[in-house]
Scaffold this active site. Structure first.
Site, PDB file in Angstrom:
ATOM      1  N   ARG A 169      79.691 -52.680 -27.756  1.00  0.00           N
ATOM      2  CA  ARG A 169      79.312 -51.151 -28.467  1.00  0.00           C
ATOM      3  C   ARG A 169      80.384 -50.621 -28.720  1.00  0.00           C
ATOM      4  O   ARG A 169      81.521 -50.949 -28.500  1.00  0.00           O
ATOM      5  CB  ARG A 169      78.358 -50.220 -27.362  1.00  0.00           C
ATOM      6  CG  ARG A 169      78.988 -50.111 -26.063  1.00  0.00           C
ATOM      7  CD  ARG A 169      78.426 -49.116 -25.389  1.00  0.00           C
ATOM      8  NE  ARG A 169      78.814 -49.130 -24.019  1.00  0.00           N
ATOM      9  CZ  ARG A 169      80.241 -48.445 -23.697  1.00  0.00           C
ATOM     10  NH1 ARG A 169      80.972 -48.196 -24.508  1.00  0.00           N
ATOM     11  NH2 ARG A 169      80.488 -48.607 -22.344  1.00  0.00           N
ATOM     12  N   VAL A 172      83.839 -44.720 -26.455  1.00  0.00           N
ATOM     13  CA  VAL A 172      83.905 -43.544 -26.620  1.00  0.00           C
ATOM     14  C   VAL A 172      85.170 -42.979 -27.216  1.00  0.00           C
ATOM     15  O   VAL A 172      85.112 -41.992 -27.972  1.00  0.00           O
ATOM     16  CB  VAL A 172      83.784 -42.769 -25.072  1.00  0.00           C
ATOM     17  CG1 VAL A 172      84.116 -41.092 -25.230  1.00  0.00           C
ATOM     18  CG2 VAL A 172      82.524 -42.987 -24.579  1.00  0.00           C
ATOM     19  N   ARG A 218      88.320 -35.745 -23.596  1.00  0.00           N
ATOM     20  CA  ARG A 218      86.746 -35.772 -23.279  1.00  0.00           C
ATOM     21  C   ARG A 218      86.668 -34.313 -22.320  1.00  0.00           C
ATOM     22  O   ARG A 218      87.046 -34.282 -21.134  1.00  0.00           O
ATOM     23  CB  ARG A 218      86.451 -36.614 -22.228  1.00  0.00           C
ATOM     24  CG  ARG A 218      86.460 -38.090 -22.990  1.00  0.00           C
ATOM     25  CD  ARG A 218      85.956 -39.149 -22.079  1.00  0.00           C
ATOM     26  NE  ARG A 218      86.192 -40.534 -22.434  1.00  0.00           N
ATOM     27  CZ  ARG A 218      85.657 -41.502 -21.795  1.00  0.00           C
ATOM     28  NH1 ARG A 218      84.890 -41.433 -20.683  1.00  0.00           N
ATOM     29  NH2 ARG A 218      85.906 -43.037 -22.251  1.00  0.00           N
TER      30      ARG A 218
END
Length: 184
Positions: free
Chosen positions: A28, A31, A74
């Protein structure tokens, strides 16, 4: 060679002797993909969708050139001292902006952060020509960010960005734990 087709990331750890150790493969997008997008100019999400639609990549690795420096913070809904989650209503949200600043988030003023999911509520990415300028831009961006109603880890990011070890790029996978213990 393994027959995998699609966007993915292979992660390794590197020790002080430059030995590489396979950690994992994520099938995938990561982030941290905005950092790559900022320094390459390639929209990884658009490319992922094209591949999933059956299109071929229109470039190869030799076409990718790294330019500048990018840093991602983050932003988590958590206490910066205890790391305990901080769910609740965001009374006011003002994201940072300006040249070289990108904010990826789903939150807004009035949004309720639920207690039962990952605590990440935003990613702030700063891009500049070099590392030191990117650090300065990130500090300005974090100062401009307003999230009222819940606790966030913005203060911790500021402390880390101002630390000598971060500014000098002198850190390992153990540095954060030592830094946190020292600050308590």
């Amino acid at each position: 060679s393994i027959g995998y087709e699609g966007a993915g990331t292979v992660e390794f750890l590197v020790d002080d002797d430059d030995n590489f150790y396979f950690m994992e493969m994520n099938t995938r997008i990561q982030v941290e993909h905005p950092v790559t997008e900022m320094v390459t100019g390639v929209d990884l999400i658009a490319e992922q969708i094209k591949i999933a639609s059956g299109a071929n990549l229109e470039f190869n690795q030799d076409d990718i050139h790294l330019n500048g420096h990018a840093i991602e913070c983050r932003i988590n809904a958590e206490d910066p001292e205890t790391f305990m989650p901080s769910p609740g209503m965001i009374k006011l949200f003002h994201p940072p902006g300006g040249p070289g600043i990108r904010t990826d988030s789903h939150i807004y003023s009035g949004y309720v952060v639920p207690p039962n999911y990952d605590s990440m509520i935003a990613k702030i990415i700063a891009y500049a020509e070099d590392r030191q300028t990117a650090i300065k831009k990130m500090l300005f961006a974090l100062d401009e960010t307003v999230i009222e109603g819940i606790k966030t880890n913005i203060k911790l990011h500021k402390k880390l960005l101002k630390s000598d070890f971060f500014r000098n790029g002198d850190f390992t996978i153990n540095t954060l734990n030592a830094f946190i213990k020292e600050k308590r």
